[in-house]
Design an enzyme around this catalytic site. Sequence first.
Site, PDB file in Angstrom:
ATOM      1  N   ASP A 109      14.702  57.658  61.217  1.00 24.11           N
ATOM      2  CA  ASP A 109      14.090  56.610  61.679  1.00 24.11           C
ATOM      3  C   ASP A 109      12.899  56.155  60.976  1.00 24.11           C
ATOM      4  O   ASP A 109      12.062  55.389  61.343  1.00 24.11           O
ATOM      5  CB  ASP A 109      13.828  56.675  63.440  1.00 24.11           C
ATOM      6  CG  ASP A 109      13.570  55.220  64.023  1.00 24.11           C
ATOM      7  OD1 ASP A 109      13.976  54.104  63.351  1.00 24.11           O
ATOM      8  OD2 ASP A 109      13.007  55.478  65.022  1.00 24.11           O
TER       9      ASP A 109
ATOM     10  N   GLU B 127      15.969  53.629  72.719  1.00 24.55           N
ATOM     11  CA  GLU B 127      14.779  54.040  72.050  1.00 24.55           C
ATOM     12  C   GLU B 127      13.317  53.151  72.130  1.00 24.55           C
ATOM     13  O   GLU B 127      12.445  53.618  72.263  1.00 24.55           O
ATOM     14  CB  GLU B 127      14.982  54.612  70.432  1.00 24.55           C
ATOM     15  CG  GLU B 127      13.943  55.255  69.821  1.00 24.55           C
ATOM     16  CD  GLU B 127      12.884  54.558  69.121  1.00 24.55           C
ATOM     17  OE1 GLU B 127      11.871  54.812  68.673  1.00 24.55           O
ATOM     18  OE2 GLU B 127      13.127  53.116  68.861  1.00 24.55           O
ATOM     19  N   GLU B 128      13.653  51.926  71.839  1.00 26.95           N
ATOM     20  CA  GLU B 128      12.830  50.826  71.348  1.00 26.95           C
ATOM     21  C   GLU B 128      12.006  50.401  72.966  1.00 26.95           C
ATOM     22  O   GLU B 128      10.921  49.937  72.887  1.00 26.95           O
ATOM     23  CB  GLU B 128      13.400  49.444  70.810  1.00 26.95           C
ATOM     24  CG  GLU B 128      14.064  49.742  69.481  1.00 26.95           C
ATOM     25  CD  GLU B 128      13.156  50.068  68.462  1.00 26.95           C
ATOM     26  OE1 GLU B 128      11.730  50.275  68.714  1.00 26.95           O
ATOM     27  OE2 GLU B 128      13.306  50.243  67.325  1.00 26.95           O
TER      28      GLU B 128
ATOM     29  N   ASP C  12      16.144  48.905  61.438  1.00 28.41           N
ATOM     30  CA  ASP C  12      15.495  49.941  62.505  1.00 28.41           C
ATOM     31  C   ASP C  12      16.244  49.924  63.766  1.00 28.41           C
ATOM     32  O   ASP C  12      16.206  49.212  64.574  1.00 28.41           O
ATOM     33  CB  ASP C  12      14.119  49.337  62.849  1.00 28.41           C
ATOM     34  CG  ASP C  12      13.291  50.269  64.091  1.00 28.41           C
ATOM     35  OD1 ASP C  12      14.030  51.437  64.173  1.00 28.41           O
ATOM     36  OD2 ASP C  12      12.547  49.643  64.392  1.00 28.41           O
TER      37      ASP C  12
ATOM     38  N   HIS D 209      10.581  45.029  64.191  1.00 25.03           N
ATOM     39  CA  HIS D 209      10.347  44.341  65.579  1.00 25.03           C
ATOM     40  C   HIS D 209       9.706  42.797  65.160  1.00 25.03           C
ATOM     41  O   HIS D 209       9.147  42.169  66.211  1.00 25.03           O
ATOM     42  CB  HIS D 209       9.137  45.122  66.266  1.00 25.03           C
ATOM     43  CG  HIS D 209       9.521  46.568  66.322  1.00 25.03           C
ATOM     44  ND1 HIS D 209       8.738  47.342  67.329  1.00 25.03           N
ATOM     45  CD2 HIS D 209      10.451  47.427  66.059  1.00 25.03           C
ATOM     46  CE1 HIS D 209       9.235  48.624  67.419  1.00 25.03           C
ATOM     47  NE2 HIS D 209      10.291  48.571  66.742  1.00 25.03           N
TER      48      HIS D 209
ATOM     49  N   ASP E 116      20.145  51.269  69.784  1.00 26.78           N
ATOM     50  CA  ASP E 116      19.571  49.902  70.330  1.00 26.78           C
ATOM     51  C   ASP E 116      18.658  49.408  69.118  1.00 26.78           C
ATOM     52  O   ASP E 116      18.147  50.193  68.145  1.00 26.78           O
ATOM     53  CB  ASP E 116      18.814  50.147  71.597  1.00 26.78           C
ATOM     54  CG  ASP E 116      17.666  50.974  71.197  1.00 26.78           C
ATOM     55  OD1 ASP E 116      17.764  52.198  70.655  1.00 26.78           O
ATOM     56  OD2 ASP E 116      16.410  50.770  71.894  1.00 26.78           O
TER      57      ASP E 116
ATOM     58  N   HIS F 119      18.966  56.145  66.747  1.00 23.41           N
ATOM     59  CA  HIS F 119      18.829  55.419  68.191  1.00 23.41           C
ATOM     60  C   HIS F 119      19.950  54.104  67.853  1.00 23.41           C
ATOM     61  O   HIS F 119      20.155  53.380  66.845  1.00 23.41           O
ATOM     62  CB  HIS F 119      17.621  55.244  68.592  1.00 23.41           C
ATOM     63  CG  HIS F 119      16.761  54.192  67.934  1.00 23.41           C
ATOM     64  ND1 HIS F 119      17.119  52.826  67.973  1.00 23.41           N
ATOM     65  CD2 HIS F 119      15.784  54.494  67.069  1.00 23.41           C
ATOM     66  CE1 HIS F 119      16.000  52.033  67.074  1.00 23.41           C
ATOM     67  NE2 HIS F 119      15.434  53.220  66.523  1.00 23.41           N
TER      68      HIS F 119
END
Length: 486
Positions: free
Chosen positions: A169, A145-146, A115, A457, A78, A76
């Site tokens: 991922d 995705e996030e 990530d 994150h 983003d 992904h």
Amino acid sequence: MTAINQLYPQPLWQWFEQICAIPHPSKFEQALSQHIQDWANAQGLNVVEDKVGNLIIKKPATPGMEDRKVVALQAHIDMVPQKNADKEHDFEKDPIEAYVDGEWVKANGTTLGADNGIGMASALAILGSSDIKHGPLEVLLTIDEEAGMTGAFGLEAGMLDAEILINTDSEQEGEIYMGCAGGVDGQISVPMTWQAPEQDNASYRLTLSGLKGGHSGVNIHLGRGNANKQLARFLFEYADNLALELVDFTGGSLRNAIPREANISFMLPADNVELLEQNIAQFQATIRAELAIADPDMTLTLEAIDSPTKVMSETAQNSLIDLLNACPNGVMRMSDEVEGVTETSLNVGVISTEEEQVQILCLIRSLINSGRDEIEGMLTSLAHLSGAGIEFSGAYPGWKPDNSSPVMEIVRATYNGIYKKDPTIMVIHAGLECGLFKEPYPNMDMVSIGPTIRFPHSPDEMVNITTVGQYWELLLAVLENIPAKS
């Protein structure tokens, strides 16, 4: 200091450096997407942007491998935008300041975007190579995705020719993922009514900070503090005795990140300020003792503010405090089938105060639909008891493990051939996009691999340099071992 673009494997890290230089938080990936499209066109590759913004880039097989099954490499575009409170950074404008720290690559005060930037970089490096052996190749780069998996939801049948998909991922070298949790967002709306404050009250803001936070899936079992829940606990224990009048409650920034900071604004009688300071010290000592191993640095900071013109009514305030204090959070159940893996969890991710309501945004994850349904029911009952509204949205399916997966066996055998040991076959308590891909491509054989990434994150995110090289070597060997079409 070692430059990022000099690390091994150099083509991958050179791409990662470019990715860090172009802002790409969720919902704002277009600049990076356009950069990739321009590059692909200059390379003479077939690149398509679908109707939701996903990129599909196709590259012919290297000579002698034209008969192999078509493989899609997927990542992904983003990244999660999280920063420390003292860091000045605009994720929509500023580059990520990545640097080498021993065996790790980190970012200066922000999330790194390893990530899934490392996976994306590996796919682009392979597209740009002239000496890597592979069959017909497709690269699928999804958006958002996030923040909602918009790209995965929007992927249509017929866009890919691949029989095999390798998702990049995952976040632990030596582990191969063959399944993941599904999830759903829950939004609780607590009605607000307001009243005039007591004129002789003092006004303050209390900020809870210093928590580690992290990924609300893969880190949820670590027992870290949730800033929203901790501050709600403070209010439940002390608000009545201090005669606090709440003005607002704000905490967290993303539903899929464990909240590291939260704050409340309030008024209280001036005579109670000394008791407030005592309660803050007592509560801080209690939480630090409880989280001495998992999250020892929680800090409460009190500052005076201008007097507000209104405060929450007593009824609204009590309903909010009771709901937040009673709301479940963290691991709900561990899996019986996969040892050491969380089955069902809940993250009380974001709290915001509005004129007519306080919004509480939660993310439920579960490996099984019934587990997700159970937590939905718990939140619904809690909302009904509190006189609050509740809505669920953005549900996405899990990825059911397939023990007979041919590509799983290829990756397992390839890993063993390189490292002379078997990898661990895992199911991850996070939302990989593979479950959504199964709807338009039900027969696609899927697997997920990646390097070791710690604390995604959160601003503590880091990726291990050695494992990036191991992941790269495994990926290239797997591509070379893909069988011929049947």
